[in-house]
Scaffold this motif. Sequence first.
Motif, mmCIF file in Angstrom:
data_model
loop_
_atom_site.group_PDB
_atom_site.id
_atom_site.type_symbol
_atom_site.label_atom_id
_atom_site.label_comp_id
_atom_site.label_asym_id
_atom_site.label_seq_id
_atom_site.Cartn_x
_atom_site.Cartn_y
_atom_site.Cartn_z
ATOM 1 N N ILE A 21 43.332 0.395 -11.749
ATOM 2 C CA ILE A 21 44.562 -0.389 -11.795
ATOM 3 C C ILE A 21 44.543 -1.212 -13.083
ATOM 4 C CG2 ILE A 21 45.928 -2.145 -10.630
ATOM 5 C CD1 ILE A 21 44.394 -1.274 -8.026
ATOM 6 N N PRO A 22 45.443 -0.905 -14.023
ATOM 7 C CA PRO A 22 45.467 -1.644 -15.284
ATOM 8 C C PRO A 22 46.066 -3.042 -15.117
ATOM 9 C CG PRO A 22 47.166 0.057 -15.271
ATOM 10 C CD PRO A 22 46.413 0.183 -13.984
ATOM 11 N N VAL A 23 45.463 -4.010 -15.823
ATOM 12 C CA VAL A 23 45.934 -5.399 -15.804
ATOM 13 C C VAL A 23 46.149 -5.839 -17.246
ATOM 14 C CG1 VAL A 23 45.406 -7.773 -15.123
ATOM 15 C CG2 VAL A 23 44.652 -5.858 -13.675
ATOM 16 N N ASN A 24 47.398 -6.206 -17.552
ATOM 17 C CA ASN A 24 47.744 -6.670 -18.887
ATOM 18 C C ASN A 24 49.119 -7.329 -18.795
ATOM 19 O OD1 ASN A 24 48.831 -6.880 -21.509
ATOM 20 N ND2 ASN A 24 47.632 -5.143 -22.243
ATOM 21 N N PRO A 25 49.198 -8.654 -18.943
ATOM 22 C CA PRO A 25 50.494 -9.328 -18.773
ATOM 23 C C PRO A 25 51.585 -8.807 -19.706
ATOM 24 C CG PRO A 25 48.788 -10.879 -19.501
ATOM 25 C CD PRO A 25 48.122 -9.569 -19.262
ATOM 26 N N GLY A 26 51.228 -8.369 -20.889
ATOM 27 C CA GLY A 26 52.221 -7.860 -21.833
ATOM 28 C C GLY A 26 52.757 -6.484 -21.481
ATOM 29 N N GLN A 27 52.094 -5.805 -20.560
ATOM 30 C CA GLN A 27 52.500 -4.457 -20.167
ATOM 31 C C GLN A 27 52.926 -4.380 -18.695
ATOM 32 O OE1 GLN A 27 52.626 -1.768 -22.311
ATOM 33 N NE2 GLN A 27 52.175 -3.273 -23.889
ATOM 34 N N ALA A 28 52.973 -5.521 -18.011
ATOM 35 C CA ALA A 28 53.259 -5.557 -16.573
ATOM 36 C C ALA A 28 54.531 -4.785 -16.239
ATOM 37 C CB ALA A 28 53.375 -6.993 -16.083
ATOM 38 N N GLY A 29 54.449 -3.969 -15.185
ATOM 39 C CA GLY A 29 55.580 -3.172 -14.741
ATOM 40 C C GLY A 29 55.673 -1.810 -15.410
ATOM 41 N N LYS A 30 54.979 -1.637 -16.519
ATOM 42 C CA LYS A 30 54.958 -0.340 -17.208
ATOM 43 C C LYS A 30 53.835 0.506 -16.596
ATOM 44 C CE LYS A 30 56.673 -2.424 -21.464
ATOM 45 N NZ LYS A 30 56.333 -2.760 -22.853
ATOM 46 N N GLN A 31 53.596 1.653 -17.187
ATOM 47 C CA GLN A 31 52.525 2.511 -16.707
ATOM 48 C C GLN A 31 51.581 2.875 -17.839
ATOM 49 O OE1 GLN A 31 53.469 5.741 -14.143
ATOM 50 N NE2 GLN A 31 54.054 4.281 -12.579
ATOM 51 N N ILE A 32 50.300 2.967 -17.492
ATOM 52 C CA ILE A 32 49.276 3.485 -18.397
ATOM 53 C C ILE A 32 48.558 4.583 -17.617
ATOM 54 C CG2 ILE A 32 47.171 3.005 -19.717
ATOM 55 C CD1 ILE A 32 48.107 0.083 -19.944
ATOM 56 N N HIS A 33 48.509 5.764 -18.183
ATOM 57 C CA HIS A 33 47.906 6.926 -17.513
ATOM 58 C C HIS A 33 48.478 7.114 -16.106
ATOM 59 C CE1 HIS A 33 45.133 7.710 -20.738
ATOM 60 N NE2 HIS A 33 44.645 6.490 -20.673
ATOM 61 N N GLY A 34 49.778 6.863 -15.957
ATOM 62 C CA GLY A 34 50.441 7.065 -14.684
ATOM 63 C C GLY A 34 50.186 5.986 -13.642
ATOM 64 N N GLN A 35 49.510 4.912 -14.029
ATOM 65 C CA GLN A 35 49.181 3.819 -13.110
ATOM 66 C C GLN A 35 50.006 2.587 -13.473
ATOM 67 O OE1 GLN A 35 46.909 4.804 -10.666
ATOM 68 N NE2 GLN A 35 47.154 6.705 -11.820
ATOM 69 N N THR A 36 50.587 1.941 -12.472
ATOM 70 C CA THR A 36 51.394 0.742 -12.703
ATOM 71 C C THR A 36 50.513 -0.399 -13.186
ATOM 72 O OG1 THR A 36 52.974 1.406 -11.014
ATOM 73 C CG2 THR A 36 52.960 -0.927 -11.627
ATOM 74 N N VAL A 37 50.989 -1.081 -14.218
ATOM 75 C CA VAL A 37 50.258 -2.207 -14.813
ATOM 76 C C VAL A 37 50.683 -3.499 -14.121
ATOM 77 C CG1 VAL A 37 49.756 -3.462 -16.946
ATOM 78 C CG2 VAL A 37 50.247 -0.999 -17.031
ATOM 79 N N TYR A 38 49.707 -4.349 -13.814
ATOM 80 C CA TYR A 38 49.954 -5.662 -13.213
ATOM 81 C C TYR A 38 49.629 -6.750 -14.231
ATOM 82 C CZ TYR A 38 50.495 -3.218 -8.864
ATOM 83 O OH TYR A 38 50.956 -2.373 -7.879
#
Length: 142
Positions: free
Chosen positions: A49-66
């Motif tokens: 589960i990716p965590v990055n405030p600047g990317q929140a709501g987007k996807q990285i490698h098909g996983q939702t960013v928080y």
Amino acid sequence: MNHDSYTDYYLADILRETKVIALVGASPNPERPSNRVMAFLLRKGYRVIPVNPGQAGKQIHGQTVYARLADIPEPIDMVDVFRAAVALPGLVDEVLALDPLPKAIWGQLSVRDDAAARRAEAAGIKVVMDRCPAIEYPRLVG
């Protein structure tokens, strides 16, 4: 615990017990180490589960960013830290506020803060610092 070295058993145990990883500092840029490590961990069967405030709501490698650890709607086994070492104390604060607590915090290469590690360990969380699971996994798990 002495964080200058770890037994192979200690590292392998964390990697084998972990199923869900929150990757803090995840980047959508395929040239960034966090992106490559995330792809590796996904290929090895982990839920990442990716965590990055600047990317929140987007996807990285098909996983939702928080944006934050607290926003993740499921329990986490391990927090993998791709942030500067100075961010580790604040991140440990975030981890200690989670319920349930993750089993491990893994600081990537150059991510080390012994005082922050002691606080996490006092709460029963295993800590690894200045190591990369994408390096240790092939060596220890296969």
